[in-house]
Design a protein around this motif. Structure first.
Motif, PDB file in Angstrom:
ATOM      1  N   PRO A 107      45.397  54.663  39.984  1.00  9.18           N
ATOM      2  CA  PRO A 107      45.217  54.814  38.533  1.00  9.18           C
ATOM      3  C   PRO A 107      45.900  53.753  37.677  1.00  9.18           C
ATOM      4  CG  PRO A 107      45.690  56.932  39.545  1.00  9.18           C
ATOM      5  CD  PRO A 107      45.885  55.903  40.609  1.00  9.18           C
ATOM      6  N   ASP A 108      46.969  53.131  38.177  1.00  7.81           N
ATOM      7  CA  ASP A 108      47.674  52.117  37.380  1.00  7.81           C
ATOM      8  C   ASP A 108      47.381  50.682  37.838  1.00  7.81           C
ATOM      9  OD1 ASP A 108      49.064  53.869  35.595  1.00  7.81           O
ATOM     10  OD2 ASP A 108      50.364  54.438  37.259  1.00  7.81           O
ATOM     11  N   ASP A 109      46.458  50.521  38.754  1.00  4.59           N
ATOM     12  CA  ASP A 109      46.156  49.197  39.312  1.00  4.59           C
ATOM     13  C   ASP A 109      45.151  48.475  38.410  1.00  4.59           C
ATOM     14  OD1 ASP A 109      45.729  46.967  40.829  1.00  4.59           O
ATOM     15  OD2 ASP A 109      44.865  48.035  42.554  1.00  4.59           O
ATOM     16  N   THR A 110      45.637  47.942  37.301  1.00  2.67           N
ATOM     17  CA  THR A 110      44.733  47.289  36.344  1.00  2.67           C
ATOM     18  C   THR A 110      44.030  46.090  36.960  1.00  2.67           C
ATOM     19  OG1 THR A 110      46.623  46.062  35.467  1.00  2.67           O
ATOM     20  CG2 THR A 110      46.002  48.086  34.321  1.00  2.67           C
ATOM     21  N   ARG A 111      44.742  45.299  37.774  1.00  5.77           N
ATOM     22  CA  ARG A 111      44.115  44.122  38.396  1.00  5.77           C
ATOM     23  C   ARG A 111      43.055  44.543  39.411  1.00  5.77           C
ATOM     24  NH1 ARG A 111      46.430  39.468  37.055  1.00  5.77           N
ATOM     25  NH2 ARG A 111      48.507  39.525  36.086  1.00  5.77           N
ATOM     26  N   GLY A 112      43.355  45.600  40.163  1.00  9.82           N
ATOM     27  CA  GLY A 112      42.363  46.092  41.115  1.00  9.82           C
ATOM     28  C   GLY A 112      41.106  46.585  40.422  1.00  9.82           C
ATOM     29  N   PHE A 113      41.286  47.314  39.338  1.00  8.97           N
ATOM     30  CA  PHE A 113      40.126  47.790  38.573  1.00  8.97           C
ATOM     31  C   PHE A 113      39.324  46.615  38.000  1.00  8.97           C
ATOM     32  CE2 PHE A 113      42.353  52.027  37.815  1.00  8.97           C
ATOM     33  CZ  PHE A 113      41.457  52.754  38.577  1.00  8.97           C
ATOM     34  N   ALA A 114      40.041  45.627  37.467  1.00  4.27           N
ATOM     35  CA  ALA A 114      39.343  44.468  36.888  1.00  4.27           C
ATOM     36  C   ALA A 114      38.505  43.762  37.942  1.00  4.27           C
ATOM     37  CB  ALA A 114      40.357  43.513  36.265  1.00  4.27           C
ATOM     38  N   GLN A 115      39.081  43.611  39.157  1.00  8.05           N
ATOM     39  CA  GLN A 115      38.337  42.945  40.227  1.00  8.05           C
ATOM     40  C   GLN A 115      37.131  43.780  40.648  1.00  8.05           C
ATOM     41  OE1 GLN A 115      38.839  39.781  41.361  1.00  8.05           O
ATOM     42  NE2 GLN A 115      36.856  40.164  42.373  1.00  8.05           N
ATOM     43  N   ALA A 116      37.288  45.086  40.694  1.00  8.16           N
ATOM     44  CA  ALA A 116      36.176  45.966  41.067  1.00  8.16           C
ATOM     45  C   ALA A 116      35.050  45.863  40.032  1.00  8.16           C
ATOM     46  CB  ALA A 116      36.667  47.404  41.181  1.00  8.16           C
ATOM     47  N   LEU A 117      35.397  45.866  38.739  1.00  8.12           N
ATOM     48  CA  LEU A 117      34.390  45.716  37.692  1.00  8.12           C
ATOM     49  C   LEU A 117      33.693  44.360  37.811  1.00  8.12           C
ATOM     50  CD1 LEU A 117      36.363  47.184  34.640  1.00  8.12           C
ATOM     51  CD2 LEU A 117      34.383  48.222  35.766  1.00  8.12           C
ATOM     52  N   ARG A 118      34.493  43.342  38.077  1.00  9.04           N
ATOM     53  CA  ARG A 118      33.954  41.988  38.213  1.00  9.04           C
ATOM     54  C   ARG A 118      32.957  41.938  39.373  1.00  9.04           C
ATOM     55  NH1 ARG A 118      38.617  39.808  38.695  1.00  9.04           N
ATOM     56  NH2 ARG A 118      38.983  39.491  36.451  1.00  9.04           N
ATOM     57  N   ASN A 119      33.315  42.597  40.491  1.00  9.64           N
ATOM     58  CA  ASN A 119      32.439  42.587  41.660  1.00  9.64           C
ATOM     59  C   ASN A 119      31.080  43.227  41.355  1.00  9.64           C
ATOM     60  OD1 ASN A 119      34.445  41.389  43.144  1.00  9.64           O
ATOM     61  ND2 ASN A 119      35.100  43.282  44.184  1.00  9.64           N
ATOM     62  N   VAL A 120      31.112  44.349  40.656  1.00 12.93           N
ATOM     63  CA  VAL A 120      29.863  45.052  40.364  1.00 12.93           C
ATOM     64  C   VAL A 120      29.018  44.279  39.359  1.00 12.93           C
ATOM     65  CG1 VAL A 120      28.859  47.166  39.404  1.00 12.93           C
ATOM     66  CG2 VAL A 120      30.859  47.312  40.897  1.00 12.93           C
ATOM     67  N   LEU A 121      29.676  43.789  38.305  1.00 10.98           N
ATOM     68  CA  LEU A 121      28.930  43.121  37.231  1.00 10.98           C
ATOM     69  C   LEU A 121      28.390  41.748  37.649  1.00 10.98           C
ATOM     70  CD1 LEU A 121      31.319  44.013  34.271  1.00 10.98           C
ATOM     71  CD2 LEU A 121      29.027  44.948  34.670  1.00 10.98           C
ATOM     72  N   SER A 122      29.056  41.114  38.645  1.00  8.83           N
ATOM     73  CA  SER A 122      28.686  39.738  39.019  1.00  8.83           C
ATOM     74  C   SER A 122      27.888  39.663  40.306  1.00  8.83           C
ATOM     75  CB  SER A 122      29.953  38.884  39.170  1.00  8.83           C
ATOM     76  OG  SER A 122      30.722  38.924  37.992  1.00  8.83           O
ATOM     77  N   ASP A 123      27.778  40.768  41.036  1.00  5.47           N
ATOM     78  CA  ASP A 123      27.135  40.735  42.354  1.00  5.47           C
ATOM     79  C   ASP A 123      26.038  41.800  42.404  1.00  5.47           C
ATOM     80  OD1 ASP A 123      26.379  40.781  44.993  1.00  5.47           O
ATOM     81  OD2 ASP A 123      28.426  40.786  45.800  1.00  5.47           O
ATOM     82  N   ALA A 168      40.436  44.317  29.746  1.00  6.89           N
ATOM     83  CA  ALA A 168      40.915  43.105  29.070  1.00  6.89           C
ATOM     84  C   ALA A 168      41.159  41.953  30.030  1.00  6.89           C
ATOM     85  CB  ALA A 168      42.191  43.414  28.292  1.00  6.89           C
ATOM     86  N   LEU A 169      41.322  42.234  31.337  1.00  8.74           N
ATOM     87  CA  LEU A 169      41.555  41.180  32.323  1.00  8.74           C
ATOM     88  C   LEU A 169      40.264  40.472  32.733  1.00  8.74           C
ATOM     89  CD1 LEU A 169      44.193  42.947  34.649  1.00  8.74           C
ATOM     90  CD2 LEU A 169      44.601  41.233  32.873  1.00  8.74           C
ATOM     91  N   LEU A 170      39.108  41.001  32.297  1.00 10.30           N
ATOM     92  CA  LEU A 170      37.850  40.322  32.610  1.00 10.30           C
ATOM     93  C   LEU A 170      37.725  39.055  31.757  1.00 10.30           C
ATOM     94  CD1 LEU A 170      35.357  43.344  32.728  1.00 10.30           C
ATOM     95  CD2 LEU A 170      36.477  42.202  34.649  1.00 10.30           C
ATOM     96  N   GLU A 171      36.962  38.094  32.269  1.00  5.87           N
ATOM     97  CA  GLU A 171      36.753  36.849  31.552  1.00  5.87           C
ATOM     98  C   GLU A 171      35.996  37.115  30.255  1.00  5.87           C
ATOM     99  OE1 GLU A 171      36.005  37.489  34.663  1.00  5.87           O
ATOM    100  OE2 GLU A 171      37.534  36.319  35.720  1.00  5.87           O
ATOM    101  N   PRO A 172      36.298  36.391  29.195  1.00  6.28           N
ATOM    102  CA  PRO A 172      35.618  36.617  27.911  1.00  6.28           C
ATOM    103  C   PRO A 172      34.107  36.602  28.022  1.00  6.28           C
ATOM    104  CG  PRO A 172      37.479  35.136  27.620  1.00  6.28           C
ATOM    105  CD  PRO A 172      37.343  35.341  29.093  1.00  6.28           C
ATOM    106  N   ALA A 173      33.553  35.683  28.833  1.00  7.38           N
ATOM    107  CA  ALA A 173      32.091  35.615  28.961  1.00  7.38           C
ATOM    108  C   ALA A 173      31.545  36.893  29.576  1.00  7.38           C
ATOM    109  CB  ALA A 173      31.702  34.403  29.804  1.00  7.38           C
ATOM    110  N   LEU A 174      32.287  37.452  30.559  1.00  8.80           N
ATOM    111  CA  LEU A 174      31.835  38.690  31.204  1.00  8.80           C
ATOM    112  C   LEU A 174      31.946  39.872  30.239  1.00  8.80           C
ATOM    113  CD1 LEU A 174      30.686  39.683  33.859  1.00  8.80           C
ATOM    114  CD2 LEU A 174      33.022  40.051  34.691  1.00  8.80           C
ATOM    115  N   ARG A 175      33.013  39.868  29.424  1.00  3.98           N
ATOM    116  CA  ARG A 175      33.152  40.941  28.433  1.00  3.98           C
ATOM    117  C   ARG A 175      32.034  40.860  27.389  1.00  3.98           C
ATOM    118  NH1 ARG A 175      38.693  39.397  28.178  1.00  3.98           N
ATOM    119  NH2 ARG A 175      38.416  38.826  25.970  1.00  3.98           N
ATOM    120  N   GLU A 176      31.677  39.638  27.022  1.00  2.35           N
ATOM    121  CA  GLU A 176      30.601  39.489  26.049  1.00  2.35           C
ATOM    122  C   GLU A 176      29.277  39.993  26.606  1.00  2.35           C
ATOM    123  OE1 GLU A 176      28.528  36.007  23.267  1.00  2.35           O
ATOM    124  OE2 GLU A 176      30.114  35.502  24.680  1.00  2.35           O
TER     125      GLU A 176
END
Length: 821
Positions: A338-354, A234-242
């Motif tokens: 396991p509880d680092d939601t911001r860290g997970f969001a950044q990791a997902l962002r890195n993979v999906l955007s790079d 849910a912390l990902l940007e709406p455009a990235l989630r779409e």
């Protein structure tokens, strides 16, 4: 070639198409592919093999049904284990039996086997969570889980699916680390082979997916951490989630589906989440081919198969950094707490955007996943099998060779006949008076005895025993007996867990039983309560006591109330034996009353270790200094196993009163201790203000035990109730010439009053102890006379004499068997 049995009960359960079932099939498939020279027998409880096993049979495995005396549901209702491998003829000649899902609560596991038993260690999740005070199981379910763990700990080897699992199971289940082998799991190295563009398009249409989504293959369980999955996404940007919707593959019922939809609504990502539910195996490769990243924030995994499968499919991985996951991914994934939601969001962002970062993770994933190639898995598993079997092969002493100096004469003399004996007994390093007794017999047998010792799953430590006799695990007996039948089989049977392994052999191979306890009801109760064998033992009880209600084994209060002497559970053993050796006339009489005159029962006294009795040792005064006692102390010693039958709290309470009469008195306890009894004694000593004059030495080597006896003024050897047991400790005390107080029950009624003083087992017990100690402390000449009487009473009980008597009995049984052959 090895003949390997596989337990495939899991393929007839709801787990057959899930991770545990898939691993069972993959394990056997890998061996069939890369080690076809061995024979593989699949065992289950159904008449026909499960559907999932049919491809394995087509590749060369064969199926056998496990035999049970009653239904599997009866056994599972009352426990978890049964002796089915002894009852299944096809299991008689296995080299090894592999249990693939030992901790599943709907799988019946072997209580023992005529071959080594190996288990796949999948995880210790309930135990780990219990450690963390976040229990997944409570009440009866937790007790059942612990029972399985205790049975598991008695087996012979373990194939752990990760180093993390190995360490957790060692810690939580008490497994021997020398018997754990990390094999990992077999992972298909090319899961996308054969995935066509048409198949991908079909899956896309079916689930309405575009390429590049976030894939989560999970289960509906708190440790799978689905709330964090959604919160981080849910912390990902709406455009990235779409662009990359969250696709969750998870078998769900209606309630679970609604809960996850509500969670998505809460995070305002409902339109970006796809709940696919259960996805057939044949569609998973296409999903991997379409995915942009695998998201796996699990709190605990035994291995984490979805992660490894994603890497093999070239899918970048974002996962948690706990349990086995870092071990599986190496540097091929982005890991967060396991509880680092911001860290997970950044990791997902890195993979999906790079794309460059994603490609690097793909390449690293292929390299890491190669460690889990099926051929490597098969090699590791076969090495584990071979190590377990070979390390448990006989530890053989050299064949007894004639002394050339004694055989150089030219006169031809027929050499004396040798007796080939199979000996079942605990041996050192096991802490057991019977182990000490058995070793003394072995050391004192003549060279006419060709002894072969069969123990449980450890290496005997006595160097002379292992030099003179072959020593090997019990399952080797079947092979050796088939190749060259033993003249006689000799069992040392007592009422504790060290003797459980020999019970199936006693039932199936008649021999000579050296019975150290009239009652082994305690052993059977332990196996029923703590090792899951309740149904099988209930059946045995019904056979032995047909007029009693076997329902008593289903009621704990009634089971506890069973009298040890009324229901000794040794009647069938004595009836079926060629000869029963006992150590008291009391026991011989009781067995005669129990089984009648048809059974052969002989009395041979317990032996005295004369070497230890006469060994040089410091003076009593020096010994007291060694054990931090005043030289002038009046020392009372309780020597031997410290359990609830020994009346130790009463001994301690009497000592408290006696010390008011004799302030120089000290009480010493020496011997292996029951944990609860030990704790109670320590607490009572502190509560009663005598802690400073009580020494609890615990288990000590035999020479130190004799030192304690040597420095004592008087010894105590009480027991109530009695199991009709013999006491090797008492015999050694008598041989050392020490006055001793005993309970006049069972065997102890046979010792004359001028050898042992009797403590009444009733309301007079404490007073008798105080009065006897007072008298002996005030009349040392009487104490000395008692000691002299004791030494005379056991003067002929040296192990050389005892071993000679038993040797003659063994020869007589062998001769009788030859005459009737």
């Amino acid at each position: 070639m090895m003949r390997i049995g596989f337990d495939i009960q899991t393929l007839a359960t709801n787990e057959r198409r899930r991770g545990i079932g898939k691993l069972c099939v993959a394990t056997i498939n890998a061996l069939l592919e890369y080690a076809p020279q061995h024979e593989y027998v699949l065992f289950g409880l159904t008449d026909q093999p499960p559907e999932e096993a049919l491809p394995l049979l087509e590749r060369g495995a064969r199926y056998e049904r496990l035999q049970l005396s009653s239904s599997p549901s009866d056994h599972l209702r009352l426990g978890c284990a049964a002796p089915f491998l002894w009852e299944t003829s096809a299991a008689a000649h296995l080299d090894l039996y592999h249990v693939t899902s030992p901790m599943m609560d709907d799988i019946l596991i072997p209580s023992s086997a005529p071959c080594p038993v190996v288990a796949t260690l999948l995880d210790a999740i309930p135990a780990v969570m219990h450690e963390r005070r976040q229990p997944l199981l409570n009440g009866q379910n937790w007790e059942r889980y612990k029972t399985r763990a205790r049975v598991l700990a008695r087996w012979d080897g373990y194939a752990a699916i990760s180093q993390t699992t190995a360490e957790d199971c060692e810690r939580c289940f008490g497994l021997d680390p020398q018997r754990i082998f990390v094999t990992y799991v077999p992972v298909d190295q090319d899961p996308l082979r054969g995935v066509t563009s048409e198949q991908k398009a079909l899956v896309q249409r079916k689930y309405q997916l575009a390429e590049g989504f976030v894939l989560s293959i999970t289960g509906y369980h708190p440790r799978k951490n689905i709330p964090t999955t959604m919160a981080a996404y849910a912390l990902l940007e709406p455009a990235l989630r779409e662009q990359a919707p969250l696709v969750i593959v998870c078998a769900l019922n209606d309630r679970e589906r609604q809960e996850l939809l509500a969670l998505a609504e809460k995070h305002k990502i409902r339109q970006d989440v796809r709940l696919l539910g259960y996805v057939p195996d044949e569609e998973l490769p296409a999903l991997f081919a379409l995915a942009g990243v695998m998201f796996f924030p699990s709190r605990y995994e035994g291995f984490g198969l979805p992660v490894a499968e994603a890497m093999a499919a070239g899918v970048p991985v974002v996962a948690s950094n706990v349990s086995s996951i870092p071990e599986v991914t190496g540097d091929a994934a982005l890991l967060c707490a396991p509880d680092d939601t911001r860290g997970f969001a950044q990791a997902l962002r890195n993979v999906l955007s790079d794309p460059t970062r994603a490609q690097d993770l793909r390449a690293r994933g292929f390299l890491e996943c190669a460690r889990f190639a099926p051929e490597r898995f098969a090699q590791r598993l076969l090495r584990a099998y071979e190590h377990i079997i070979s390390s448990e092969r006989a530890i053989r002493g050299p064949e007894t060779a004639p002394n050339p100096e004694r055989t150089s004469a030219t006169i031809s003399v027929e050499s004396p006949r040798r007796l080939r004996i199979a000996i079942f007994s605990p041996l050192s390093p096991k802490m057991s008076g019977i182990a000490d007794y058995a070793e003394q017999l072995l050391l004192n047998f003549s060279e006419r005895v060709d002894g072969h010792c069969f123990t449980e799953n450890y290496v005997p430590k006595h160097p002379v025993v292992t030099k003179r006799f072959s020593c090997s695990p019990h399952w080797n007996f079947l092979r050796e007996h088939k190749q060259q039948p033993f003249d006689v089989i000799f069992y040392q049977l007592g009422n504790n867990l060290l003797h459980a392994y020999m019970l199936p052999y006693i039932d199936r191979f008649q021999g000579v039983v050296d019975l150290h306890d009239y009652s082994i009801l305690g052993l059977y109760r332990l196996l029923a309560r703590s090792y899951g064998e309740r149904r099988a033992i209930q059946e045995r009880f019904a056979q032995e006591y047909p007029h009693a209600s076997a329902k008593v084994w289903e009621n704990e209060a009634e089971l506890s109330a069973l009298d040890l002497l009324d229901y000794p559970m040794t009647k069938l053993i004595v009836k079926r034996s060629k000869l029963t050796i006992v150590h008291s006339e009391w026991l011989r009489t009781h067995l005669r009353d129990e089984v009648g005159s048809s059974a052969r029962i002989e009395r041979v006294p317990l032996g005295v270790d004369t070497g230890m009795v006469t060994a040089p040792r410091p003076s009593p005064a020096d010994l007291r200094r060694k054990y931090h006692l005043p030289a002038s102390a009046f020392v009372i010693a309780s020597v031997g196993v410290m359990n609830r039958l020994k009346r130790l709290p009463v001994v301690l309470e009497a000592f408290r009163e006696f010390r008011r009469i004799n302030p120089h008195a000290y009480l010493v306890f020496v011997g292996p201790a029951d944990r609860l009894v030990l704790r109670s004694l320590v607490q009572l000593a502190a509560q009663w203000g005598v802690k400073h004059c009580v020494r609890v030495l615990g288990h000590r080597p035999l020479p130190e035990m004799f030192e304690v006896i040597a420095m004592a003024d008087v010894c105590v050897n009480l027991r109530n109730p009695t199991m009709g047991e013999s006491s090797a400790t008492l015999v050694q005390i008598l041989a050392m010439g020490k006055p001793v107080l005993v309970t006049p029950l069972g065997q102890y009624t046979e010792f004359p009053d001028d050898v042992c003083w009797k403590v009444r087992p009733d309301r007079h017990e404490k007073a008798d102890l105080v009065n006897y100690w007072t008298f002996l402390s005030q009349h040392p000449e009487i104490a000395m006379q008692l000691g002299e009487n004791a030494k005379r009473f056991v003067a002929e009980w040296g192990y050389a004499n005892i071993a000679s008597q038993i040797e003659e009995l063994l020869f007589s049984v062998a001769d009788s068997m030859r005459l009737h052959a």
